[in-house]
Design a protein around this motif. Structure first.
Motif, mmCIF file in Angstrom:
data_model
loop_
_atom_site.group_PDB
_atom_site.id
_atom_site.type_symbol
_atom_site.label_atom_id
_atom_site.label_comp_id
_atom_site.label_asym_id
_atom_site.label_seq_id
_atom_site.Cartn_x
_atom_site.Cartn_y
_atom_site.Cartn_z
ATOM 1 N N UNK A 1 36.963 38.273 22.700
ATOM 2 C CA UNK A 1 37.364 39.199 23.772
ATOM 3 C C UNK A 1 36.337 39.339 24.737
ATOM 4 N N UNK A 2 34.819 39.612 24.230
ATOM 5 C CA UNK A 2 33.949 39.714 25.053
ATOM 6 C C UNK A 2 33.326 38.408 26.004
ATOM 7 N N UNK A 3 33.633 37.258 25.303
ATOM 8 C CA UNK A 3 33.506 36.216 26.144
ATOM 9 C C UNK A 3 34.530 36.001 27.333
ATOM 10 N N UNK A 4 35.733 35.975 27.075
ATOM 11 C CA UNK A 4 36.777 35.793 28.263
ATOM 12 C C UNK A 4 36.399 37.094 29.084
ATOM 13 N N UNK A 5 36.077 38.283 28.833
ATOM 14 C CA UNK A 5 35.914 39.463 29.751
ATOM 15 C C UNK A 5 34.389 39.056 30.364
ATOM 16 N N UNK A 6 33.553 38.487 29.864
ATOM 17 C CA UNK A 6 32.214 38.249 30.434
ATOM 18 C C UNK A 6 32.155 36.916 31.386
ATOM 19 N N UNK A 7 33.240 36.061 31.345
ATOM 20 C CA UNK A 7 33.479 34.975 32.127
ATOM 21 C C UNK A 7 34.219 35.575 33.438
ATOM 22 N N UNK A 8 35.219 36.356 33.237
ATOM 23 C CA UNK A 8 35.882 36.837 34.011
ATOM 24 C C UNK A 8 35.285 37.730 35.086
ATOM 25 N N UNK A 9 34.287 38.646 34.308
ATOM 26 C CA UNK A 9 33.352 39.599 34.828
ATOM 27 C C UNK A 9 32.681 39.030 36.043
ATOM 28 N N UNK A 10 31.749 37.646 35.699
ATOM 29 C CA UNK A 10 30.993 36.986 36.212
ATOM 30 C C UNK A 10 31.572 36.301 37.501
ATOM 31 N N UNK A 11 32.781 35.811 37.046
ATOM 32 C CA UNK A 11 33.688 35.048 38.156
ATOM 33 C C UNK A 11 34.101 36.176 39.309
ATOM 34 N N UNK A 12 34.430 37.232 39.062
ATOM 35 C CA UNK A 12 34.700 38.387 39.958
ATOM 36 C C UNK A 12 33.495 38.922 40.678
ATOM 37 N N UNK A 13 32.490 38.790 39.970
ATOM 38 C CA UNK A 13 31.030 39.192 40.611
ATOM 39 C C UNK A 13 30.678 37.976 41.899
ATOM 40 N N UNK A 14 30.901 36.822 41.509
ATOM 41 C CA UNK A 14 30.724 35.811 42.580
ATOM 42 C C UNK A 14 31.416 35.981 43.863
ATOM 43 N N UNK A 15 32.966 36.162 43.309
ATOM 44 C CA UNK A 15 33.732 36.132 44.464
ATOM 45 C C UNK A 15 33.978 37.569 45.323
ATOM 46 N N UNK A 16 33.596 38.706 44.661
ATOM 47 C CA UNK A 16 33.638 39.976 45.343
ATOM 48 C C UNK A 16 32.335 40.103 45.969
ATOM 49 N N UNK A 17 31.362 39.650 45.577
ATOM 50 C CA UNK A 17 30.242 39.602 46.160
ATOM 51 C C UNK A 17 29.220 40.860 45.615
ATOM 52 N N UNK A 18 29.692 41.686 44.719
ATOM 53 C CA UNK A 18 29.186 42.872 44.066
ATOM 54 C C UNK A 18 29.905 42.800 42.500
ATOM 55 N N UNK A 19 29.243 43.628 41.708
ATOM 56 C CA UNK A 19 29.773 43.910 40.387
ATOM 57 C C UNK A 19 31.113 44.883 40.337
ATOM 58 N N UNK A 20 32.178 44.219 39.972
ATOM 59 C CA UNK A 20 33.508 45.057 39.925
ATOM 60 C C UNK A 20 33.989 44.801 38.676
ATOM 61 N N UNK A 21 34.427 45.997 37.880
ATOM 62 C CA UNK A 21 35.098 45.872 36.647
ATOM 63 C C UNK A 21 36.633 46.123 36.983
ATOM 64 N N UNK A 22 37.296 44.911 36.870
ATOM 65 C CA UNK A 22 38.702 45.145 37.364
ATOM 66 C C UNK A 22 39.697 45.813 36.493
ATOM 67 N N UNK A 23 39.635 45.557 35.146
ATOM 68 C CA UNK A 23 40.544 46.330 33.979
ATOM 69 C C UNK A 23 40.244 47.791 34.236
ATOM 70 N N UNK A 24 39.055 48.227 34.353
ATOM 71 C CA UNK A 24 38.934 49.736 34.748
ATOM 72 C C UNK A 24 39.417 50.302 35.938
ATOM 73 N N UNK A 25 39.152 49.533 36.883
ATOM 74 C CA UNK A 25 39.545 49.958 38.192
ATOM 75 C C UNK A 25 41.421 49.962 38.192
ATOM 76 N N UNK A 26 41.901 48.888 37.666
ATOM 77 C CA UNK A 26 43.344 48.820 37.562
ATOM 78 C C UNK A 26 44.015 50.059 36.739
ATOM 79 N N UNK A 27 43.337 50.479 35.610
ATOM 80 C CA UNK A 27 43.768 51.394 34.817
ATOM 81 C C UNK A 27 43.605 52.717 35.471
ATOM 82 N N UNK A 28 42.651 53.036 36.261
ATOM 83 C CA UNK A 28 42.595 54.279 36.804
ATOM 84 C C UNK A 28 43.602 54.404 37.986
ATOM 85 N N UNK A 29 43.995 53.482 38.581
ATOM 86 C CA UNK A 29 44.931 53.349 39.854
ATOM 87 C C UNK A 29 46.476 53.440 39.252
#
Length: 535
Positions: free
Chosen positions: A237-265
């Motif tokens: 789980x950590x590996x998949x989450x980490x890869x996704x986290x890095x991919x989103x960092x690259x394409x968003x241009x900043x550190x974004x934790x999507x699961x947390x934002x999704x949960x909040x909204x």
């Protein structure tokens, strides 16, 4: 009077499974069948269903690959992961490399790619049913899957729900706790199951609802609980989450934790309710009725008679959690159609071994046919014919006819743009009613009516303002617009805006059929294209 003892239903052992494999069709042949079916399926899907197919997948992928494309407000708030769009961005890269990014390939290729994923899901549905009950039951499960109209209509679409559904059934096949005997599972099976489940959650965080149930089952039945949690769940789980986290960092241009934002909204602030709310029983009273259609009797019989508490419990769990959420959609339960296909296969297996039980399954009808040796109009054939006659027309109508105008109009404008006959487009429709740059594939100025949720309650977005007062909104909008060469609108608004369009020197050039009956708020019978006079 002494009652006749009902025969028990033994679970297949490893030797039984090996024997059944001997008589089963080749998995390669099954996959080819599924692949050919889904490719044809994808080519037949030519209608508009949900905006997310284009705006949350292809539009984002187009922006990644070609540098232009619209990002909706969800991407500005970090509510979506780039993991799903990246798959189609890679496809676009390949098309561009071979100079195949023409209107035809840009329209067809994404759904063809999804049809490959869908065929993999069909294959694993067959394999999952096979290891549980043998190839006869697996054949019926696959038949149920391929003849369900909603699966035909939805699974080839580039929705994140479609890929999530495929990953779910692949993962279920590898979970030891979902089988009759864990001894038939290899040591790496659970790791593979965890990887697929983690990918499903990365693509759609709501997929965690399914895996909380399955993971809890696995933890309960597992002998090595600490190993399962510390050496498998956490690292994978950590590996998949980490890869996704890095991919989103690259394409968003900043550190974004999507699961947390999704949960909040969606869960903590009920942001999803902005798009409408439904009563808690909507999935049971309307959702399943539409999606399962004439498969309902077999599904209900399967749940009642099969006594497979794990799958029935999974359906009940997912249904219960989703029913608590205010906003509901058909596509959210796409993966549950897979579960019902397996459930229907289970009831058929039950009847094959206990022919004295009357019920709804096709296997029972087959048993009855063999015992009575009926030659004309056997019940099995009639049941199969009934499912085909009821589901196939529905699938074809929804895929080829209903709401096709918004797809056709963008296909037309894409070809016109390639001939340099389009300079700019204004969409006077409800927001996200058509595909966008991913279909047009030309970097031209386009404008649609925005529907970003406002933080201040009571303030209507542009789309709602337009629908409330089309003439007033269009008149005010025209005072500051950059004059487009084309305007796209539905016929229901065209009647109201006819005088406005003439005064602005626009004339009708094309009209596309859209729907026979009401869509959302009103009948949108056709989509009309107006062009600036002189073009």
């Amino acid at each position: 009077m002494r009652q006749r003892k009902k025969p028990s239903i033994p679970s297949p052992t490893d030797n039984d499974i090996k024997k059944k494999l001997t008589f089963s069709p080749s998995l390669n042949k099954i996959f080819v069948l599924c692949l050919v079916t889904r490719i044809i399926n994808s080519l037949l899907v030519q209608t508009y269903f949900n905006p997310d197919e284009h705006w949350q997948a292809l539009e984002v992928a187009h922006r990644i690959t070609f540098g232009y494309g619209h990002l909706t407000w969800e991407w500005k708030k970090g509510l979506r992961s780039y993991l799903h769009p990246v798959l189609f961005a890679a496809l676009y890269k390949v098309l561009a490399f071979f100079n195949l990014d023409t209107p035809l390939f840009m329209i067809r290729a994404p759904r063809l790619l999804q049809s490959v994923f869908a065929a993999v899901g069909d294959l694993y549905l067959y394999k999952f049913s096979h290891v549980l009950f043998g190839y006869v039951v697996a054949n019926w499960a696959l038949f149920a899957q391929l003849t369900n109209w909603f699966m035909f209509f939805c699974i080839p679409r580039t929705l994140s729900n479609s890929l999530e559904t495929v990953l779910t059934i692949v993962s279920l096949y590898y979970w030891p706790c979902m089988r009759n005997s864990s001894s038939s599972v290899t040591s790496g099976s659970r790791k593979c199951a965890l990887a697929m489940a983690a990918l499903a959650c990365a693509i759609r965080p709501t997929s965690a609802i399914t895996w909380i149930y399955v993971g809890s089952l696995e933890l309960f039945f597992s002998r090595d609980k600490l190993k399962f949690v510390l050496l498998e769940v956490v690292p994978i789980g950590g590996l998949v989450l980490g890869i996704t986290f890095l991919l989103d960092r690259q394409l968003y241009g900043s550190w974004v934790f999507v699961p947390l934002n999704f949960l909040k909204f969606n869960f903590l602030s009920s942001g999803g309710d902005y798009y409408g709310t439904h009563p808690w029983h909507w999935y049971m009273t309307q959702g399943f009725t539409v999606m399962l259609f004439t498969h309902i009797p077999f599904s209900l019989a399967g749940i009642i008679k099969s006594r497979k508490s794990k799958l029935s419990g999974l359906i009940a769990w997912v249904l219960g959690i989703y029913s608590l959420l205010g906003h509901k959609e058909f596509r959210y339960f796409l993966e549950v159609i897979f579960f019902f296909s397996v459930i229907k296969s289970l009831i058929r297996s039950h009847y094959l071994q206990t022919p004295n039980i009357s019920g709804y399954s096709l296997a029972n009808l087959r048993q009855h046919e063999l015992s009575k040796k009926k030659k004309r109009f056997p019940k099995l054939q009639m049941a199969v014919l009934f499912l085909l006659v009821t589901n196939l027309p529905m699938a074809l109508y929804m895929s080829l006819v209903h709401q096709r105008g918004t797809e056709d109009v963008m296909n037309y404008l894409s070809k016109e743009a390639s001939e340099d006959r389009v300079k700019g487009i204004l969409f006077l429709t409800p927001c996200h009613a058509t595909p966008y740059y991913s279909t047009l594939h030309h970097n031209l100025p386009m404008r649609f009516l925005d529907c970003t949720p406002s933080e201040d309650k009571g303030i209507m977005d542009e789309s709602d303002q337009f629908l409330m007062n089309p003439v007033g909104f269009a008149t005010d909008f025209a005072r500051n617009w950059s004059l487009p060469s084309h305007i796209v609108l539905f016929d229901s608004q065209e009647k109201i805006l006819k005088e406005f369009l003439v005064l602005q020197h626009f004339r009708e050039i094309r009209r596309f059929f859209h729907a026979h009956f009401k869509v959302d708020r009103e009948l949108q019978a056709s989509v009309v294209v107006y062009a600036l006079s002189g073009l």
